[in-house]
Design a protein around this motif. Structure first.
Motif, PDB file in Angstrom:
ATOM      1  N   THR A  10       0.849  -1.199   0.000  1.00 26.52           N
ATOM      2  CA  THR A  10       0.000   0.000   0.000  1.00 26.52           C
ATOM      3  C   THR A  10       0.886   1.250   0.000  1.00 26.52           C
ATOM      4  O   THR A  10       1.959   1.233  -0.590  1.00 26.52           O
ATOM      5  CB  THR A  10      -0.947  -0.004   1.218  1.00 26.52           C
ATOM      6  OG1 THR A  10      -0.161  -0.036   2.409  1.00 26.52           O
ATOM      7  CG2 THR A  10      -1.883  -1.187   1.197  1.00 26.52           C
ATOM      8  N   GLY A  11       0.444   2.316   0.651  1.00 28.16           N
ATOM      9  CA  GLY A  11       1.247   3.537   0.755  1.00 28.16           C
ATOM     10  C   GLY A  11       1.574   4.145  -0.604  1.00 28.16           C
ATOM     11  O   GLY A  11       0.874   3.911  -1.596  1.00 28.16           O
ATOM     12  N   GLY A  12       2.650   4.913  -0.626  1.00 22.88           N
ATOM     13  CA  GLY A  12       3.034   5.663  -1.822  1.00 22.88           C
ATOM     14  C   GLY A  12       3.269   4.790  -3.050  1.00 22.88           C
ATOM     15  O   GLY A  12       2.940   5.200  -4.170  1.00 22.88           O
ATOM     16  N   PHE A  13       3.805   3.601  -2.868  1.00 19.68           N
ATOM     17  CA  PHE A  13       4.087   2.750  -4.034  1.00 19.68           C
ATOM     18  C   PHE A  13       2.796   2.345  -4.740  1.00 19.68           C
ATOM     19  O   PHE A  13       2.770   2.236  -5.955  1.00 19.68           O
ATOM     20  CB  PHE A  13       4.913   1.524  -3.636  1.00 19.68           C
ATOM     21  CG  PHE A  13       6.345   1.887  -3.327  1.00 19.68           C
ATOM     22  CD1 PHE A  13       7.199   2.311  -4.330  1.00 19.68           C
ATOM     23  CD2 PHE A  13       6.823   1.828  -2.025  1.00 19.68           C
ATOM     24  CE1 PHE A  13       8.513   2.671  -4.057  1.00 19.68           C
ATOM     25  CE2 PHE A  13       8.137   2.183  -1.736  1.00 19.68           C
ATOM     26  CZ  PHE A  13       8.988   2.605  -2.753  1.00 19.68           C
ATOM     27  N   GLY A  45      10.107   5.868  -1.931  1.00 16.00           N
ATOM     28  CA  GLY A  45       9.374   6.187  -0.712  1.00 16.00           C
ATOM     29  C   GLY A  45      10.285   6.181   0.497  1.00 16.00           C
ATOM     30  O   GLY A  45      11.473   5.857   0.386  1.00 16.00           O
ATOM     31  N   HIS A  46       9.726   6.559   1.650  1.00 16.17           N
ATOM     32  CA  HIS A  46      10.559   6.559   2.870  1.00 16.17           C
ATOM     33  C   HIS A  46      10.459   5.215   3.590  1.00 16.17           C
ATOM     34  O   HIS A  46      11.248   4.903   4.464  1.00 16.17           O
ATOM     35  CB  HIS A  46      10.184   7.748   3.773  1.00 16.17           C
ATOM     36  CG  HIS A  46       9.228   7.403   4.878  1.00 16.17           C
ATOM     37  ND1 HIS A  46       7.877   7.224   4.668  1.00 16.17           N
ATOM     38  CD2 HIS A  46       9.442   7.174   6.194  1.00 16.17           C
ATOM     39  CE1 HIS A  46       7.303   6.911   5.820  1.00 16.17           C
ATOM     40  NE2 HIS A  46       8.226   6.876   6.764  1.00 16.17           N
ATOM     41  N   ASP A  47       9.463   4.412   3.192  1.00 17.49           N
ATOM     42  CA  ASP A  47       9.298   3.084   3.771  1.00 17.49           C
ATOM     43  C   ASP A  47       8.522   2.228   2.779  1.00 17.49           C
ATOM     44  O   ASP A  47       8.214   2.697   1.676  1.00 17.49           O
ATOM     45  CB  ASP A  47       8.545   3.164   5.119  1.00 17.49           C
ATOM     46  CG  ASP A  47       7.075   3.569   4.963  1.00 17.49           C
ATOM     47  OD1 ASP A  47       6.649   3.875   3.836  1.00 17.49           O
ATOM     48  OD2 ASP A  47       6.358   3.571   5.972  1.00 17.49           O
ATOM     49  N   VAL A  48       8.204   0.994   3.153  1.00 19.37           N
ATOM     50  CA  VAL A  48       7.335   0.153   2.323  1.00 19.37           C
ATOM     51  C   VAL A  48       6.209  -0.338   3.232  1.00 19.37           C
ATOM     52  O   VAL A  48       6.469  -0.846   4.325  1.00 19.37           O
ATOM     53  CB  VAL A  48       8.102  -1.051   1.713  1.00 19.37           C
ATOM     54  CG1 VAL A  48       7.299  -1.638   0.552  1.00 19.37           C
ATOM     55  CG2 VAL A  48       9.489  -0.659   1.237  1.00 19.37           C
ATOM     56  N   ASP A  49       4.976  -0.130   2.778  1.00 19.30           N
ATOM     57  CA  ASP A  49       3.802  -0.454   3.597  1.00 19.30           C
ATOM     58  C   ASP A  49       3.083  -1.676   3.048  1.00 19.30           C
ATOM     59  O   ASP A  49       2.891  -1.794   1.834  1.00 19.30           O
ATOM     60  CB  ASP A  49       2.823   0.731   3.573  1.00 19.30           C
ATOM     61  CG  ASP A  49       3.485   2.041   3.965  1.00 19.30           C
ATOM     62  OD1 ASP A  49       3.671   2.260   5.168  1.00 19.30           O
ATOM     63  OD2 ASP A  49       3.824   2.839   3.055  1.00 19.30           O
ATOM     64  N   PHE A  50       2.649  -2.568   3.951  1.00 20.37           N
ATOM     65  CA  PHE A  50       1.927  -3.768   3.526  1.00 20.37           C
ATOM     66  C   PHE A  50       0.670  -3.967   4.354  1.00 20.37           C
ATOM     67  O   PHE A  50       0.669  -3.729   5.557  1.00 20.37           O
ATOM     68  CB  PHE A  50       2.798  -5.022   3.675  1.00 20.37           C
ATOM     69  CG  PHE A  50       3.989  -5.022   2.775  1.00 20.37           C
ATOM     70  CD1 PHE A  50       3.876  -5.397   1.450  1.00 20.37           C
ATOM     71  CD2 PHE A  50       5.231  -4.618   3.258  1.00 20.37           C
ATOM     72  CE1 PHE A  50       4.985  -5.376   0.609  1.00 20.37           C
ATOM     73  CE2 PHE A  50       6.337  -4.591   2.429  1.00 20.37           C
ATOM     74  CZ  PHE A  50       6.217  -4.974   1.104  1.00 20.37           C
TER      75      PHE A  50
HETATM   76 MN    MN Z   1       4.970   4.616   2.943  1.00 21.33          MN
END
Ligand code: MN
Ligand code: ATP
Ligand code: MN
Length: 372
Positions: free
Chosen positions: A192-195, A202-207
């Protein structure tokens, strides 16, 4: 309104969730300036002023044309006098003086540095600034107490400052899925998130993690995290158990899903340099075989999945606007658990993002146009 005529009247819908906001836009210099001023206001603790700049910047992000004059913006929502001054200065001088002044503002520079540490908010940064903290090494002072998040944030500061590319995000996804599918092979795992909005970094990776069978989710995050830890793939993690949220209290920024805020040791593709896992004592950075990446893992029950997906796709401003729209225009309370009618005192179920937009009477906005 794709006219070059400076007299053209631009119109934009007032809520960001009523507009399409692509990733790239026509007025980047002006938007950057407004966002910097918004950030500066937030770092001074003026949330209201910060939000005003964020709203103005967001409106300009949805414009299909490049502004030719400040006048053109005067009928746009949230683009008042201050915003028009910024536009005028950038159009005439190429720079905004208020933004320029921030470059030499010690407090701003320092607050920006401190709040860029994982786990550090404006409140903490302010306290540290008052105590004389000016640079990262000042945090070595034993009188300054760091939380576990902050300690990890300082330790991995340099890695975490580097943007995560899509290629790295895909490798993180592979690693995370591998860990989770060991325990539940048909688990649904979504980035999810920016990707998901099409960002290239991005600054992180959200799942987001879900499964139709609630039992499959029980204890899963802990098992997967323990496994990754045992493989030397985790540098840090902080898991928050699912809270029985005051699900529909308004203005609660945090949701109550079971969430793991982690720092993953992403193995480098070129592993010929060293056999160095996390535990190895290779000390010179060039030889490290991994790089620290921030990862957010969120577990959601199946019946809340659509709401969690919508809530964790962002952007933050898009989410804020969706909730504001729901409340003020529809008298409904929306968060990443569900949609609630305070009037009828009942939840309104939905199984897809499209359905949620429809329930709110909004035209569907695909993720790549939620970059508000
Ligand atoms: Mn993010
Ligand atoms: P970046 O590329 O910088 O990571 P991003 O849009 O992915 O940008 P995040 O901070 O990762 O930004 O947040 C992603 C989304 O998750 C945002 O829409 C945000 O509102 C939501 N979010 C983040 N933290 C929480 C939280 N604790 N509770 C609920 N939603 C959250
Ligand atoms: Mn995140």
């Amino acid at each position: 309104c794709v006219s070059k005529d400076t007299d053209v009247l631009l119109t934009v819908a007032p809520y960001a969730c009523q507009r399409q906001t692509p990733l790239t836009h026509q007025n980047s210099e002006i938007i950057d300036a407004l966002e910097k001023l918004g950030k500066a206001a937030a770092l001074r603790g003026s949330e209201v002023r910060s939000l005003a700049f964020t709203r103005a910047a967001s409106v300009l992000k949805s414009l299909p044309i490049r502004l030719q004059s400040a006048d053109q913006a005067k009928n746009l929502p949230f683009c008042g006098g201050h915003c028009q001054t910024v536009i005028q200065e950038i159009l005439e001088d190429g720079v905004c003086h208020e933004v320029e002044a921030l470059q030499t503002n010690e407090q701003y520079q320092c607050m920006e540095l401190l709040t860029s540490i994982f786990g550090v908010g404006v409140h903490t940064a302010e306290r540290w600034y008052k105590d004389g903290v000016r640079k990262l090494s000042d945090l070595d002072d034993p009188n300054i107490k760091l939380t576990a998040d902050q300690r990890a944030g300082v330790t991995h500061y340099t890695d975490l400052q580097r943007p995560v590319t899509r290629e790295k995000a895909d490798r993180v996804q592979h690693l995370i899925k591998n860990a989770l599918h060991r325990f539940v092979p048909d688990l649904e795992v979504t980035m999810t998130g920016g990707f998901r909005r099409g960002k290239q970094q991005g600054h992180d990776v959200d799942f987001l993690i879900t499964h139709p069978d609630g039992e499959a989710l029980s204890g899963l995050l802990k098992k997967a995290v323990d496994w990754m830890d045992s493989q030397g793939l985790l540098l840090y993690h902080h898991t928050r158990v699912r809270s029985r949220v005051q699900a529909h209290r308004r203005n609660v920024p945090m949701d109550g899903h079971e969430t793991c805020y982690a720092i993953v040791a992403l193995p480098n593709l070129d592993t010929s340099k060293a056999g160095a896992g996390v535990g190895s004592d290779v000390t010179f950075p060039g030889a490290r075989a991994w790089r620290a990446v921030r990862v957010d893992l969120v577990v959601t029950p199946y019946d809340e999945y659509a709401f969690a997906l919508l809530g964790w796709t962002g952007s933050k401003h898009f989410e804020r606007e969706l909730r504001r729209f729901s409340w003020h225009e529809k008298n409904l309370s929306l968060n990443s658990h569900g949609l609630y009618s305070t009037e009828k005192q009942c939840s309104i179920p939905a199984t897809s993002e499209e359905e949620i937009f429809a329930l709110l009477g909004l035209q569907y906005v695909p993720p790549q146009y939620r970059n508000a």
